[in-house]
Scaffold this active site. Sequence first.
Site, PDB file in Angstrom:
ATOM      1  CD  GLU A  66      -2.544  -1.539   2.514  1.00 43.72           C
ATOM      2  OE1 GLU A  66      -2.131  -0.857   3.513  1.00 43.72           O
ATOM      3  OE2 GLU A  66      -3.126  -2.498   2.443  1.00 43.72           O
TER       4      GLU A  66
ATOM      5  CG  LEU B 101      -5.991  -0.128   2.867  1.00 42.16           C
ATOM      6  CD1 LEU B 101      -6.681   1.160   3.170  1.00 42.16           C
ATOM      7  CD2 LEU B 101      -6.682  -1.316   3.714  1.00 42.16           C
ATOM      8  CB  ALA B 102      -6.915  -5.735   0.109  1.00 45.45           C
ATOM      9  CD  GLU B 103      -3.621  -4.262   5.328  1.00 49.85           C
ATOM     10  OE1 GLU B 103      -4.889  -4.839   5.196  1.00 49.85           O
ATOM     11  OE2 GLU B 103      -3.204  -3.331   5.158  1.00 49.85           O
TER      12      GLU B 103
ATOM     13  CG  PHE C  22      -1.928  -2.695   9.250  1.00 56.40           C
ATOM     14  CD1 PHE C  22      -2.393  -2.274  10.455  1.00 56.40           C
ATOM     15  CD2 PHE C  22      -1.526  -1.789   8.243  1.00 56.40           C
ATOM     16  CE1 PHE C  22      -2.510  -0.754  10.736  1.00 56.40           C
ATOM     17  CE2 PHE C  22      -1.268  -0.564   8.610  1.00 56.40           C
ATOM     18  CZ  PHE C  22      -1.507   0.089   9.738  1.00 56.40           C
TER      19      PHE C  22
ATOM     20  CG  HIS D 111      -1.086   2.457  13.562  1.00 57.52           C
ATOM     21  ND1 HIS D 111      -2.108   2.437  14.093  1.00 57.52           N
ATOM     22  CD2 HIS D 111      -0.760   2.677  12.669  1.00 57.52           C
ATOM     23  CE1 HIS D 111      -3.014   2.690  12.702  1.00 57.52           C
ATOM     24  NE2 HIS D 111      -2.092   2.939  11.968  1.00 57.52           N
TER      25      HIS D 111
END
Lengths: 330, 323
Positions: free
Chosen positions: A29, A58-60, A86, A129
């Site tokens: 990303e 946006l898609a792990e 994530f 985070h």
Amino acid sequence: MKELTYREALREALREEMKRDESVFLLGEDIAEYGSSYKVPQGLVDEFGHERVRNTPLAEAGIIGATLGAALVGMRPVAEIMYIDFSPIAMDQIFNQIAKFRYMTGGTVKVPLVIRTQGGGGVSAGLHHSQSLEALYTHMPGLMVVMPSIPYDAKGLLKSSIREDNPVMFIEHKGLYGQSGMIPEEEYLVPLGKAEVKCEGKDITVVAYSKSLVLALQAAETLEKEGISLEVVDPRTLLPLDEDTILDSVKKTSRLMVVHEACKTGGFGGEVAAIVAEKAIDYLDAPIKRVTALDSPIPFNPRLEDYIIPNEGDIIAGARELMGKEVSAR
Amino acid sequence: MSKIGKEKLKEIYIIMLRIRAFEERAIVEYHKGIPGFIHSSIGEEAIPAAVGAFLRGDDYLLTTHRGHGDIIAKGARFDKMMAELFAKETGYCKGRGGSMHIVATDRNMLGATAIVGAGLPIASGVALGCKMQKLDRVTVCFFGDGATCTGAFHEALCFASVWDLPVVFVCANNLYSLSTPQKVYTKLEHISDRAKAYGIPGVTVDGNDVAAVAEVASEAIERARKGGGPTFIEGMTYRIYGHHMGDPGTSYRTKEEVEDWKKKDPIARLQSRLLKAKVITKSDIEEIQADVNRELDEAVKFAAESPEPKIEDALSGIYYTAR
Ligand SMILES: Cc1ncc(C[n+]2csc(CCOP(=O)(O)OP(=O)(O)O)c2C)c(N)n1
Ligand SMILES: [Mg+2]
């Protein structure tokens, strides 16, 4: 020799390997123009174009599945998961697919891929985070787990990881990107699976990696002045672990401390402690000490965060305790 | 003026002013050194304000990293929000959460998550819980355009759709998923078309036009409340600042684009409409602004003077312990 930051060293590794091997490409990303959150891939899109520096949706789980798929058919993808926090979104792809793919094919298929990510606290980034999740990945046979602590290793280990034919979780630390270190002008590799004694000493073996390694080296300097000598061992690769270097050191010092920023329960420190207990307990003169984060989420409040995460002072206190000089708070 | 009455528009206008003022103050305090990230929603206020104005106190709301506006639109208090940004014990999360994690249970605001997409399946679950208990409460989930790429988004819509859940999914489409423009992550022109895959209504509106958002939002909320199931609303808007205050926002978009969007400012647009229609006067506006600023001054003072969490309490609140 030249001086580079950890961030620049990583970028150099990516650039050199992309130049060397056409099948190496990056996906993640916001890695192109934006250079991602911590700017490691910054500028590489100008050099290699969007075909090889691919901004993803946006898609792990999508990123990691695509990474595996591309690796299966001859590419050498280097995926980025912006924050290790994530990575659990891609857990199925990592645990059930990537880690087991080779085994599932009876050892006939290679899975040459790297998942770069970063963890750790210290910047009030909050609950989602700031985590240190390496122990999730060291619990997964089939993966390799690499955690560099200094720029020299960051570059050499990343280059080796990209050339490796097994899947590598390459975990950086957000608090290290700005740290500088000396790096040779000429090309070099740092082998996976090899620990390094970063500082020789005689009283206590301190096994520490990533940012904790840097703290351990600082503590070693401070403690030297009061006559406590730390031997700081950086495993660099957690999986597979270079047990011999750790055991040799413990046999010499007779004391073991493990330091990491992840919380204690179920952390990698327990693994190191168990190996030493199984294979070198007769050499120990003191109980094994783990200096780790407390078992807590990482709070936003900076004072609480500082308290939860181990610092140089905690290492110093732990070392004094091992030498019978005081009882440390954790 | 529109189907939305003048009084409602004025109410929405005030919510927008409140959001804008809070966001501006948060930026000031960020530059003075409060910890962590701030993701400003300046430019996007019309969407939460126009949705929030149709929610009841007991309706539920979930949001994202860019959630200040959504939380304010649900009626959350400035003082406890500001104290949270200051990482203080008096904040909504007692300083443990920060800007990206505010949970205002006093307003049935069930949290901002910093994991993009994560709020959506939770929202479907909240709506399920309400439906099973025969509560006529509606759940609204706010998120960005980038979030619609996540698996979580698709799974959440799937559940909401097959169970006819009373939930409204509201996407603030600010054209970028961080730095990645819409055309790089989807072939769709309208992200609301994703709703078709789940057989639920999906609408795209001008997200900087309060009346347009209010119309579709009020309809969707009412439909959900009456058992008509979920709706997906996409409001087209723009964030004037960078992704967060540490990002100048210049590496992936042009100055002209930002300047163009500044001209479409939703607050200025509604304000001139309201002035023209004589729903408010200049002095009304000044008065409202003065009130909001006073409330913010007090909130900042409260936050600054509030105590830090105690180190002794560092490990509290992780588990529920019956006392
Ligand atoms: C699962 C996950 N992936 C990546 C990120 C990093 N990140 C935070 S916001 C963001 C972009 C989100 O875009 P969008 O949903 O459009 O919301 P916006 O920021 O534009 O309001 C990214 C990539 C994250 N927080 N969570
Ligand atoms: Mg967006």
